[in-house]
Structure formats: C-alpha cells, structure tokens
Design an enzyme around this catalytic site. Sequence first.
Site, PDB file in Angstrom:
ATOM      1  N   LYS A 149       3.709 -17.018  -0.406  1.00  0.00           N
ATOM      2  CA  LYS A 149       4.509 -16.500  -1.617  1.00  0.00           C
ATOM      3  C   LYS A 149       5.001 -15.174  -1.399  1.00  0.00           C
ATOM      4  O   LYS A 149       4.057 -14.257  -1.276  1.00  0.00           O
ATOM      5  CB  LYS A 149       3.330 -16.550  -2.868  1.00  0.00           C
ATOM      6  CG  LYS A 149       4.210 -16.151  -4.312  1.00  0.00           C
ATOM      7  CD  LYS A 149       3.397 -15.827  -5.344  1.00  0.00           C
ATOM      8  CE  LYS A 149       3.427 -14.369  -5.249  1.00  0.00           C
ATOM      9  NZ  LYS A 149       4.542 -13.530  -5.373  1.00  0.00           N
TER      10      LYS A 149
ATOM     11  N   GLU B  25      -3.254   6.339  -3.173  1.00  0.00           N
ATOM     12  CA  GLU B  25      -2.010   5.915  -2.321  1.00  0.00           C
ATOM     13  C   GLU B  25      -0.703   5.915  -3.122  1.00  0.00           C
ATOM     14  O   GLU B  25      -0.861   5.438  -4.217  1.00  0.00           O
ATOM     15  CB  GLU B  25      -2.345   4.242  -2.050  1.00  0.00           C
ATOM     16  CG  GLU B  25      -0.992   3.831  -0.922  1.00  0.00           C
ATOM     17  CD  GLU B  25      -1.337   2.451  -0.553  1.00  0.00           C
ATOM     18  OE1 GLU B  25      -1.696   1.706  -1.327  1.00  0.00           O
ATOM     19  OE2 GLU B  25      -1.265   2.207   0.646  1.00  0.00           O
TER      20      GLU B  25
ATOM     21  N   GLU C 138      -5.303  -7.330   3.459  1.00  0.00           N
ATOM     22  CA  GLU C 138      -4.867  -6.028   4.326  1.00  0.00           C
ATOM     23  C   GLU C 138      -4.274  -5.147   3.043  1.00  0.00           C
ATOM     24  O   GLU C 138      -3.267  -5.389   2.338  1.00  0.00           O
ATOM     25  CB  GLU C 138      -3.803  -6.337   5.128  1.00  0.00           C
ATOM     26  CG  GLU C 138      -3.638  -5.376   6.129  1.00  0.00           C
ATOM     27  CD  GLU C 138      -2.511  -4.124   6.109  1.00  0.00           C
ATOM     28  OE1 GLU C 138      -2.845  -3.365   5.257  1.00  0.00           O
ATOM     29  OE2 GLU C 138      -1.429  -4.718   6.384  1.00  0.00           O
TER      30      GLU C 138
ATOM     31  N   CYS D 237       1.496   0.611   4.368  1.00  0.00           N
ATOM     32  CA  CYS D 237       0.190   0.626   3.990  1.00  0.00           C
ATOM     33  C   CYS D 237      -0.424   1.633   5.210  1.00  0.00           C
ATOM     34  O   CYS D 237      -1.288   2.336   4.599  1.00  0.00           O
ATOM     35  CB  CYS D 237      -0.535  -0.697   3.949  1.00  0.00           C
ATOM     36  SG  CYS D 237       0.072  -1.511   5.712  1.00  0.00           S
TER      37      CYS D 237
END
Length: 495
Positions: free
Chosen positions: A176, A386, A251, A285
């Site tokens: 997906k 983040e 992750e 990331c």
Amino acid sequence: MNSSDQLFINGTWLSAVDGATREIFNPATNEVITLVSDASLSDTEKAIHAARTAFDSGPWPRLTATERATYLFKLADLIEAQAEALAMVETRNSGKPLREARYDVADASACFRYYAGLITKPSGETYAVPDPNILAMTVREPIGVCAQIIPWNYPFLMAAWKLAPGLAAGNCCILKPAETTPLSAIELFNLIAQLNFPPGSVQLLLGSGPTVGNLLAESPLVDKIAFTGSTKTGRSIMRAATGNIKKVTLELGGKSPNIVFADADLNLALEYALFAIFAGQGQVCTAGSRLLLQDTLAETFLPRLAEASRCIVVGDGMNPDTEMGPLISPLQLERVQAYIQSGLAEGAQLLCGGQRINTPECERGNFLEPTIFVHTHPCMKIVQEEIFGPVLVVQLFHDEAEAISLANDSVYGLAAGVFTSDTTKGLRVLKQLRAGITWLNTYHPTFNEAPWGGYKQSGIGRELGTYGLDAYLEIKQININLAPQPLGWYRKCFS
Ligand code: ADP
C-alpha cells in the site's frame, strides 16, 4: 489495463468496487497529474483474501527459491530497462530532483537483485545438542501474508525494500503506497504484470491510511505488517496489529545528530552537513536534522554554512539544474512552516531561509528555502520533534562528552554522523551513540547489503541485508530421532 484500473489484485488490474478515485498532484506546480483508483474496505478484503489463498494453496510459496529468484532477477532487468522513464514518473509525483530519482530507481533494481541472490544462498543451521541420537536443525519458511505500507518520500525505493525480501522469502504480499505518491508503484506493477507472477503472490492496493492501511494492520488473515512512516502512525499500526499477534517491522521517525568536531576536514563536513539535511528536501527519516557543532567552529563555519545554503538551486525536480525540490504537499509545507514559527516563538534565530519561495518558477509549488536555526535550546520543539522538511537546527557543544549527551538527548535513535580527522575519537563517539545507522566522515550512504533501522522510538526490527530477509522468515526447529527406541515413560501401559 483500463486507465482507471490501478488496483492489482489476484493477478488482475481492477478499479475500486465503488468506482472511487483520487487526484494525484505534481508538488512542483500543484497541478493534477492524473486520477487513480481509491480502494475501499471491500477492495482491501478482496486483496487480503487473494493473498491468503495464494499463500495457503497457490504456487508462489511452493516454488523453489531459484524459481522465485528468476522472477525477481527479471523484474530487476525490466526496471533497469525502464530506468529513465521510472525516474521521471517519480520526480513528477514526489517532487524530488531527477538526479535523486535516478539514484533511487537504480538502487531499487539492485535491491531486487540482492534478495534474488540471497534467497538461494545457504540458510538454516544444525545444532550440537546433548543427545547423540538427535539431529537438530532449523529451516526458514515464509511468514505468510505480508502487508507493506510505505510513505511518500521514497515511493519507488520503499516498494523495492518491502517487496524484494518479502517475495524472495516466499510470502504473498500486499503493497500500500502513500495516498499522494502511487504513480511509480503502478509502473512497478505494470512490470510485475508483464512477468506473470502467479496470481495472488503480490497485490497493489491504493487507498487511505486510516481505512485501508488500518484494515491491513488489523486483519486476522494478515500474518505480518511492515511499515515505514511516522512514529505516530507506527504506534497506531502496532496497536491495530495486536489482535492476531502479527509480526511487526517498523521504520519510523528520526531527529538524527550530525556531529562536527573542530579537527574535521571542514570542507567535507560543510558539504555533508548540507547533504545530510537538504537531500530529499529534508523529508528523509535519517535526515541529519541536528547539526552538533564544536563551539570553537561557530564563528567561521556558520557563515559558510549559511552562504552555501543560499546557493542551493531550488526548483522543479524535472529541471536538470535543480538541487532541491518542493515539499510533497501544501499540507506538509504548512506543517513545516508551523515548526519555523514555533522555533522563532521559542527564541531560536534564523541563520538563513525560513520563507516560502515565490519566484515565478516556484510560486505554484510547495517550495521552501533551505532553513537553518541557531541559538537553539535542547527543550525546543524544533530540536526535539521530527520536522520532515528542509530545516536544520544547530546545537553547539564544548567537548566530546557534551556532544554525546546532546546527540542522545532524543526519543529517536535512527541515524547519526560524526566528522573528525581523529578516527579513534570518531569510533569512540559512534560507539556511544544510541542509533541504528551511523556514519564516520560521511552521511546518508545506504547499502542493500547492510541492516537499516532504529533504536528507541525510531522503530522495531531491521530492513535490508540478511536481517531484512530474516524479518520475512519464520524459523522452524526440526529434530530427527536417529535411533528410535521405546520411551519407557509410561511403564504400566507399555509393559
Ligand atoms: P504522513 O502523516 O506524512 O502521511 P504517515 O506516516 O502517516 O505519514 O504515512 C505513511 C503511510 O502510512 C502512508 O501509506 C499512509 O497511508 C499510511 N497510514 C497513515 N495512517 C495509517 C493508519 N492509521 N494505519 C495504517 N496505515 C496508515
């Protein structure tokens, strides 16, 4: 394939049962590129059932490893043959500069090759157990139906990172993509369709995270969920996966420190400091989003850093001169701008950038200047959270101990870089950093051969390398009795 059929289920292209579609935008212009099918819950059930049936009774898990590898090698060949076209699709849909998209496509094809090779290599072990009449060994077997949910920052590469080990191991997979970036995955599945993978071995499901993604995470018919994305969504997926104790690989986010000591090669450190944060527009990331700079360097290094950041060529990724593209969406631009406001409100100062770019080339897209904050404090939101955009925060440190303590002062632990000419010091520091991926005198190199993943709230498990294959395999213990004898345990019954 009908142009509105972009769900690939049980070896067939289909549209959503309710005919729903979603607009896909070019982030450099915010123009609609195309419409794609938007799966409902009932399409999701259909994909899950197809994968379940294929795993329980279809050919894919029953092929030999060499046969599965042959499919994957051929897929790698097709990707390579179409590389430039795939890179262009990726750039138009994700905004990333063409040079980055080309790199991703080459890396994706290498990933399929790596796992096609790895799956045919020896695996399993025998054990010296304390019974001479028992031969004890392990074999590896596929986990079953694997749902794989990927983000919008590396749409093509993440599809490869998930499908290559998942399929090589003999699982039946459901991919997906993110809502905003499905186009390169559709191209990938066109290649998969050309190769006639056995029906049900691999499905493409385009749809919303909170509905389609959540059902994949919840379904008792799915054995494993692999996810790359934000820590917030990872938490929700982990919760949803508890019902049938799914295997989970996550992750997630990062706030990675890039530490520059005064004895570093400063030209090298400068270029990598930029690359660490501004590659992928900072929507990465592992972005080196905190520059930890030894305080004696501040006066000379920071002006050079600001000057170099202002020279970065920002524009449409299709333009060959572009060095940094737009953010993925107006929403992401808004989120990042809110962080810039929060940094200013908390007392940090802008060294450079901070503004949306309104030149004629950029005014319609989601372009932001490369942005750097100084005079930060570890408690600030921009230092702890983040941002996922081209925003670097600088933190000054006095000595090695302070560098380590600042670097580890984060709920995340994905990556870290150290720049120094003193290799012993570099290794000493790396060893004390709580991060899964570390670099000395470099930043960002990623290898299919080496494990990838984070400590702390940056995730669970590892992708890539042999660990990445293990994450798609169960381990079965087999014990063989070489000298069958009556057990003698129930004496009355067997006398
Ligand atoms: P963003 O918030 O920037 O879109 P996410 O981490 O939420 O980043 O998205 C990464 C992927 O996770 C996308 O494919 C998205 O559709 C999917 N996703 C989002 N929410 C959920 C959810 N609740 N359950 C499963 N998948 C989700």
